[in-house]
Write an enzyme that holds these catalytic residues in place. Sequence first.
Site, mmCIF file in Angstrom:
data_model
loop_
_atom_site.group_PDB
_atom_site.id
_atom_site.type_symbol
_atom_site.label_atom_id
_atom_site.label_comp_id
_atom_site.label_asym_id
_atom_site.label_seq_id
_atom_site.Cartn_x
_atom_site.Cartn_y
_atom_site.Cartn_z
ATOM 1 N N LYS A 146 0.845 -1.198 0.000
ATOM 2 C CA LYS A 146 0.000 0.000 0.000
ATOM 3 C C LYS A 146 0.883 1.252 0.000
ATOM 4 C CE LYS A 146 -3.720 2.218 2.671
ATOM 5 N NZ LYS A 146 -3.037 3.392 3.267
ATOM 6 N N HIS A 186 -2.058 7.877 0.916
ATOM 7 C CA HIS A 186 -2.393 7.953 2.345
ATOM 8 C C HIS A 186 -3.419 9.057 2.610
ATOM 9 C CE1 HIS A 186 -0.727 5.935 5.995
ATOM 10 N NE2 HIS A 186 -1.406 6.887 6.608
#
Length: 437
Positions: free
Chosen positions: A307, A331
């Site tokens: 991620k 994010h």
Amino acid sequence: MPPVGPGRARQSTIYRRGTLGQSPRVPTHPDELESRARAAMSDRAWAYVAGGAGAGATVDANRAAFDRWQVVPRMLHGTTTRDLRTEVLGTPLAAPVMLAPVGAADLVAPRSDESIARGAAAAGTAYVFSTQGCVPMEETARAMGDVPWWYQLYWSVDEALVDSLLGRAEAAGAQALVVTLDTTMLGWRTRDLDLGSLPFTQGIGIAQYTSDPRFMEVVRERVAAAGEEPSPLAGTKGAEKVVAVASGARTLVSQARRHPGGVRDNLRSPEPRAAVETFLDIYSNPGLSWQHIETLRDRTSLPVLLKGILHPDDAQRAVDSGIDGIIVSNHGGRQVDRSVASLDALVAVRERIGPDPVVLLDSGVRSGADVFVALALGADATLLGRPHIYGLALDGADGVQSVIDDVVAELDLTMGLAGAASIADVRAGGFVERRPT
């Protein structure tokens, strides 16, 4: 009669309640949802959840990227039912929406992870547990029941702690591992900085650590090695000292409440403060590299997703190295100001690695229409971050479920009105185009 689908069913529920004078406790419009959540949250909670890095340019860019695309519905398609089901790395999803990991959510509501899990389970939606959670993963897993969940890892400088967290996640039933790459250090988060607010110093968001045997071993070693330390109040005088004493007392109480054990015993113990200090020292690894990632095959049997991927070269390297999936994410705009928008990066990543590797999108998703656009541009599924926290702020677990239900309902209706009968149809192309400039 064909099934009405989640979109029409949700509309019917809301409108029927409306005949009784009841409006939704959780607004369906994303802007109103955010506005009401802001009113319900403390300044510190709002700063942490809604804030971005720097001046917030990346947060804005995530939304602007969605605004550059528009849906092109097709007519007379005769489609009466939609199948929103899909599967990602062996995890069955009722719809291509998962809840993103959000740390320190006890700023918003007590035992936040457990409430989020109950809301997700009620909606039948998978949830990615955060390493910075406020409830131990084993307890959060119980609240999920039979609904699948994944575990998100921040890679610590203590490798034994990494192994301990991985082992606990597998034992508790995680179906995949998500390694967050973009938070090897905290970004320049101006809203938090201007309040001098970091939840972890209050013991908020470190429950995965204080429930971990390896972490607590390190904490006790720290306590045993500590000598007489100078008071943090050394050098303060007068009114400044009074304020510092009061603030320090509040911090100690907050740490004691969130540390395992009784509050009274914790107030007498050096462990809660040592746990916070240990966490701040070791929670993330600024030296994280591809060499670390390569060790995972020997450390976990779970499918692994990375991620924080934004550059096509990084995506290609991940695929070439055998990583199971990629989550394109900045994010939520919280780490690097003026970063590339996640949706723009998704397009570039898909162009580089082709249609087959698993790619999820995180950051900027607020609605079912957003999910539709992300799928049409190559995402296999999306992660929903801030909106489910706003639902938590307004109505606890029920608020989380309401946000999920609304997003899935709009996705279903968008598919039906555009002429897509399945997620595969949406991904096949032809339903979105760039907005004319």
